[in-house]
Design a protein around this motif. Sequence first.
Motif, PDB file in Angstrom:
ATOM      1  N   LEU A 101       0.833  -1.207   0.000  1.00  0.00           N
ATOM      2  CA  LEU A 101       0.000   0.000   0.000  1.00  0.00           C
ATOM      3  C   LEU A 101       0.867   1.258   0.000  1.00  0.00           C
ATOM      4  CD1 LEU A 101      -2.717  -1.032   2.634  1.00  0.00           C
ATOM      5  CD2 LEU A 101      -2.951  -1.036   0.149  1.00  0.00           C
ATOM      6  N   ILE A 102       1.939   1.214   0.793  1.00  0.00           N
ATOM      7  CA  ILE A 102       2.825   2.380   0.873  1.00  0.00           C
ATOM      8  C   ILE A 102       3.578   2.568  -0.443  1.00  0.00           C
ATOM      9  CG2 ILE A 102       4.858   3.314   2.044  1.00  0.00           C
ATOM     10  CD1 ILE A 102       3.920   1.841   4.578  1.00  0.00           C
ATOM     11  N   ALA A 103       4.089   1.458  -1.014  1.00  0.00           N
ATOM     12  CA  ALA A 103       4.864   1.543  -2.248  1.00  0.00           C
ATOM     13  C   ALA A 103       4.030   2.068  -3.410  1.00  0.00           C
ATOM     14  CB  ALA A 103       5.453   0.174  -2.590  1.00  0.00           C
ATOM     15  N   ASN A 104       2.748   1.739  -3.411  1.00  0.00           N
ATOM     16  CA  ASN A 104       1.867   2.179  -4.489  1.00  0.00           C
ATOM     17  C   ASN A 104       1.266   3.558  -4.234  1.00  0.00           C
ATOM     18  OD1 ASN A 104       1.323  -0.086  -6.662  1.00  0.00           O
ATOM     19  ND2 ASN A 104       1.476  -1.144  -4.685  1.00  0.00           N
ATOM     20  N   GLY A 105       1.590   4.155  -3.094  1.00  0.00           N
ATOM     21  CA  GLY A 105       1.103   5.503  -2.800  1.00  0.00           C
ATOM     22  C   GLY A 105      -0.404   5.579  -2.697  1.00  0.00           C
ATOM     23  N   VAL A 106      -1.007   4.615  -1.996  1.00  0.00           N
ATOM     24  CA  VAL A 106      -2.473   4.532  -1.913  1.00  0.00           C
ATOM     25  C   VAL A 106      -3.043   5.668  -1.081  1.00  0.00           C
ATOM     26  CG1 VAL A 106      -4.413   3.121  -1.129  1.00  0.00           C
ATOM     27  CG2 VAL A 106      -2.462   2.039  -2.261  1.00  0.00           C
ATOM     28  N   PHE A 107      -2.388   6.006   0.028  1.00  0.00           N
ATOM     29  CA  PHE A 107      -2.942   6.980   0.964  1.00  0.00           C
ATOM     30  C   PHE A 107      -2.154   8.288   0.972  1.00  0.00           C
ATOM     31  CE2 PHE A 107      -3.815   2.824   3.132  1.00  0.00           C
ATOM     32  CZ  PHE A 107      -5.185   2.842   2.983  1.00  0.00           C
ATOM     33  N   ALA A 108      -2.889   9.374   1.193  1.00  0.00           N
ATOM     34  CA  ALA A 108      -2.298  10.653   1.577  1.00  0.00           C
ATOM     35  C   ALA A 108      -2.894  11.003   2.935  1.00  0.00           C
ATOM     36  CB  ALA A 108      -2.613  11.734   0.556  1.00  0.00           C
ATOM     37  N   GLU A 109      -2.066  11.120   3.952  1.00  0.00           N
ATOM     38  CA  GLU A 109      -2.566  11.348   5.311  1.00  0.00           C
ATOM     39  C   GLU A 109      -3.149  12.757   5.442  1.00  0.00           C
ATOM     40  OE1 GLU A 109      -1.022  10.979   9.966  1.00  0.00           O
ATOM     41  OE2 GLU A 109       0.381  10.762   8.284  1.00  0.00           O
ATOM     42  N   VAL A 110      -4.387  12.819   5.904  1.00  0.00           N
ATOM     43  CA  VAL A 110      -5.066  14.107   6.109  1.00  0.00           C
ATOM     44  C   VAL A 110      -5.771  14.076   7.461  1.00  0.00           C
ATOM     45  CG1 VAL A 110      -5.415  14.504   3.640  1.00  0.00           C
ATOM     46  CG2 VAL A 110      -7.173  13.322   4.958  1.00  0.00           C
ATOM     47  N   PRO A 111      -5.949  15.237   8.107  1.00  0.00           N
ATOM     48  CA  PRO A 111      -6.695  15.261   9.375  1.00  0.00           C
ATOM     49  C   PRO A 111      -8.163  14.882   9.131  1.00  0.00           C
ATOM     50  CG  PRO A 111      -5.398  17.264   9.068  1.00  0.00           C
ATOM     51  CD  PRO A 111      -5.382  16.555   7.762  1.00  0.00           C
ATOM     52  N   LYS A 112      -8.721  14.126  10.039  1.00  0.00           N
ATOM     53  CA  LYS A 112     -10.133  13.762   9.911  1.00  0.00           C
ATOM     54  C   LYS A 112     -11.018  15.010   9.940  1.00  0.00           C
ATOM     55  CE  LYS A 112      -9.667   9.173  12.002  1.00  0.00           C
ATOM     56  NZ  LYS A 112     -10.026   8.297  13.159  1.00  0.00           N
ATOM     57  N   ALA A 113     -10.590  16.010  10.675  1.00  0.00           N
ATOM     58  CA  ALA A 113     -11.378  17.237  10.764  1.00  0.00           C
ATOM     59  C   ALA A 113     -11.428  17.995   9.435  1.00  0.00           C
ATOM     60  CB  ALA A 113     -10.805  18.141  11.860  1.00  0.00           C
ATOM     61  N   ALA A 114     -10.456  17.702   8.525  1.00  0.00           N
ATOM     62  CA  ALA A 114     -10.407  18.403   7.250  1.00  0.00           C
ATOM     63  C   ALA A 114     -11.224  17.715   6.164  1.00  0.00           C
ATOM     64  CB  ALA A 114      -8.949  18.527   6.792  1.00  0.00           C
ATOM     65  N   VAL A 115     -11.781  16.541   6.476  1.00  0.00           N
ATOM     66  CA  VAL A 115     -12.585  15.815   5.490  1.00  0.00           C
ATOM     67  C   VAL A 115     -13.898  16.574   5.277  1.00  0.00           C
ATOM     68  CG1 VAL A 115     -13.794  13.655   4.991  1.00  0.00           C
ATOM     69  CG2 VAL A 115     -11.557  13.615   6.110  1.00  0.00           C
ATOM     70  N   PRO A 116     -14.302  16.835   4.022  1.00  0.00           N
ATOM     71  CA  PRO A 116     -15.563  17.553   3.775  1.00  0.00           C
ATOM     72  C   PRO A 116     -16.743  16.883   4.451  1.00  0.00           C
ATOM     73  CG  PRO A 116     -14.289  17.333   1.753  1.00  0.00           C
ATOM     74  CD  PRO A 116     -13.590  16.508   2.780  1.00  0.00           C
ATOM     75  N   LYS A 120     -17.735  10.587   3.264  1.00  0.00           N
ATOM     76  CA  LYS A 120     -17.624   9.562   4.297  1.00  0.00           C
ATOM     77  C   LYS A 120     -16.164   9.174   4.490  1.00  0.00           C
ATOM     78  CE  LYS A 120     -21.981   6.915   4.116  1.00  0.00           C
ATOM     79  NZ  LYS A 120     -22.544   5.560   3.869  1.00  0.00           N
ATOM     80  N   ILE A 121     -15.844   8.754   5.690  1.00  0.00           N
ATOM     81  CA  ILE A 121     -14.548   8.125   5.932  1.00  0.00           C
ATOM     82  C   ILE A 121     -14.825   6.632   6.048  1.00  0.00           C
ATOM     83  CG2 ILE A 121     -12.524   7.985   7.420  1.00  0.00           C
ATOM     84  CD1 ILE A 121     -13.082  10.781   8.375  1.00  0.00           C
ATOM     85  N   PHE A 122     -14.466   5.892   5.012  1.00  0.00           N
ATOM     86  CA  PHE A 122     -14.841   4.488   4.940  1.00  0.00           C
ATOM     87  C   PHE A 122     -13.928   3.621   5.798  1.00  0.00           C
ATOM     88  CE2 PHE A 122     -16.545   6.268   1.061  1.00  0.00           C
ATOM     89  CZ  PHE A 122     -17.799   5.679   0.985  1.00  0.00           C
ATOM     90  N   PRO A 123     -14.505   2.692   6.535  1.00  0.00           N
ATOM     91  CA  PRO A 123     -13.666   1.710   7.218  1.00  0.00           C
ATOM     92  C   PRO A 123     -13.184   0.667   6.219  1.00  0.00           C
ATOM     93  CG  PRO A 123     -15.979   1.227   7.612  1.00  0.00           C
ATOM     94  CD  PRO A 123     -15.943   2.514   6.820  1.00  0.00           C
ATOM     95  N   GLY A 124     -12.205  -0.078   6.612  1.00  0.00           N
ATOM     96  CA  GLY A 124     -11.711  -1.192   5.810  1.00  0.00           C
ATOM     97  C   GLY A 124     -11.237  -2.282   6.752  1.00  0.00           C
ATOM     98  N   ARG A 125     -10.834  -3.398   6.211  1.00  0.00           N
ATOM     99  CA  ARG A 125     -10.329  -4.466   7.069  1.00  0.00           C
ATOM    100  C   ARG A 125      -9.316  -5.296   6.305  1.00  0.00           C
ATOM    101  NH1 ARG A 125     -14.270  -9.484   8.090  1.00  0.00           N
ATOM    102  NH2 ARG A 125     -12.257 -10.138   8.935  1.00  0.00           N
ATOM    103  N   LEU A 126      -8.439  -5.914   7.060  1.00  0.00           N
ATOM    104  CA  LEU A 126      -7.449  -6.816   6.492  1.00  0.00           C
ATOM    105  C   LEU A 126      -8.056  -8.212   6.384  1.00  0.00           C
ATOM    106  CD1 LEU A 126      -4.347  -5.539   8.462  1.00  0.00           C
ATOM    107  CD2 LEU A 126      -4.573  -5.487   5.969  1.00  0.00           C
ATOM    108  N   PRO A 230      -6.069  10.944  14.939  1.00  0.00           N
ATOM    109  CA  PRO A 230      -6.728  12.146  14.395  1.00  0.00           C
ATOM    110  C   PRO A 230      -6.676  12.236  12.879  1.00  0.00           C
ATOM    111  CG  PRO A 230      -4.574  12.727  15.250  1.00  0.00           C
ATOM    112  CD  PRO A 230      -4.772  11.277  15.579  1.00  0.00           C
ATOM    113  N   THR A 231      -5.987  11.297  12.203  1.00  0.00           N
ATOM    114  CA  THR A 231      -5.851  11.386  10.752  1.00  0.00           C
ATOM    115  C   THR A 231      -6.453  10.166  10.061  1.00  0.00           C
ATOM    116  OG1 THR A 231      -3.665  10.325  10.780  1.00  0.00           O
ATOM    117  CG2 THR A 231      -3.737  12.737  10.960  1.00  0.00           C
ATOM    118  N   CYS A 232      -6.719  10.321   8.774  1.00  0.00           N
ATOM    119  CA  CYS A 232      -7.201   9.226   7.939  1.00  0.00           C
ATOM    120  C   CYS A 232      -6.476   9.316   6.601  1.00  0.00           C
ATOM    121  CB  CYS A 232      -8.715   9.286   7.752  1.00  0.00           C
ATOM    122  SG  CYS A 232      -9.295  10.764   6.888  1.00  0.00           S
ATOM    123  N   GLY A 233      -6.815   8.461   5.686  1.00  0.00           N
ATOM    124  CA  GLY A 233      -6.140   8.449   4.405  1.00  0.00           C
ATOM    125  C   GLY A 233      -7.040   8.906   3.265  1.00  0.00           C
ATOM    126  N   LYS A 234      -6.565   9.865   2.488  1.00  0.00           N
ATOM    127  CA  LYS A 234      -7.257  10.224   1.252  1.00  0.00           C
ATOM    128  C   LYS A 234      -6.725   9.303   0.161  1.00  0.00           C
ATOM    129  CE  LYS A 234      -8.031  13.988  -2.046  1.00  0.00           C
ATOM    130  NZ  LYS A 234      -7.738  15.402  -2.398  1.00  0.00           N
TER     131      LYS A 234
END
Length: 357
Positions: A101-116, A120-126, A230-234
């Motif tokens: 996930l990191i090598a493919n650049g899947v996420f950009a870390e952003v504050p949850k408070a900055a999400v429009p 939605k902030i979607f959950p996921g699971r392994l 406090p952060t999530c991934g865009k």
Amino acid sequence: LKNLEIGAVHQVTDTEPEGIMFTITPDERESDTRDRFFTEIVNQVSQELGRHVKTWEAFAVFHRAEVWVHGMKKPHSVKEAMRMKEWPLWKDAIRKEILSLIANGVFAEVPKAAVPSTAKIFPGRLILDIKTKDGKIDKLKSRFVLRGDLSRKGIDYFESASHQVRGKTLRTLYAMAAVDYARTKRESYIPRFCDIKTAFLTRKRRATDPELYALFPEWSDGLLPDKHGPTCGKLLTNIYGSQDGSRMFEAELLDFMDSIGAEALVTDRMCFRWKWNGETMRAAVHVDDCIYNGSNDAILDEFYRRMVAWFGACVGNTRADFVLGLRVDWDLDKGTAKFHSVHTPRSSRRSLGMTLP
């Protein structure tokens, strides 16, 4: 259970552990296993009640299954895996997925408070799985999957349908391959396969795509931020589990085919013809699996090289002994190919023109 009412909400608490045990052969498809499991629980509960019950009623009794593969239990969650003696193996599999996930650049870390507020902030699971090969455990695998079932059409995605090669096209490709081999004795006409690793992650999200945000995986060995922090991934790329995941990967595949000058057939948009240095090859694509053959080895090797250059890690460029779960038996002396399977769904066999019992 006898007092259950259709449409009512029920809470069922186990007082004694119950379960179903049946044999799963190494080459059995997951869809077949699921169908057999559903059938078995419906049959058992129907016998208890003396009437046919619906699947949701049966699941009120049997609502969880334990899967064991060659003496190793498949865990339902990372927490369960941590309690197992095989945890070091599962840990390595999870770390491999996180690093991917990191090598493919899947996420950009952003504050949850900055999400429009409209997003939605979607959950996921392994998801943890045990892969087998030749009847033995081959490897342990982990995949981070987004909860795409929570998506809203028109907001989080627009279209979810994607095209796959038709069964008749695949059968025709093998029929033509058998004729070409019998005529020329060139083994390049015997179809090869290419499997794209982490295929869905190769598609970068465009400015026209809806913005998606996701919680980080529940455990990453410190490689990613805490999902409860406090952060999530865009999301900067496509990802497994998203509603439009298959469609976005199809778009990426079509971009690749266009870049090398391959042309889709009029009769099937997921079957392509490519000419290179005076040679010709055909390729049929089903999700991230590609079956291809051609007039000589050079064009096939060049096609595989370009696949790797575009998509990254791939495996294959060897004879396709299995196609959509069907084993392909070649008789090179007679120049014939036969599809054979015992555990492939009837719909797949019917689409390929196989005789059904």
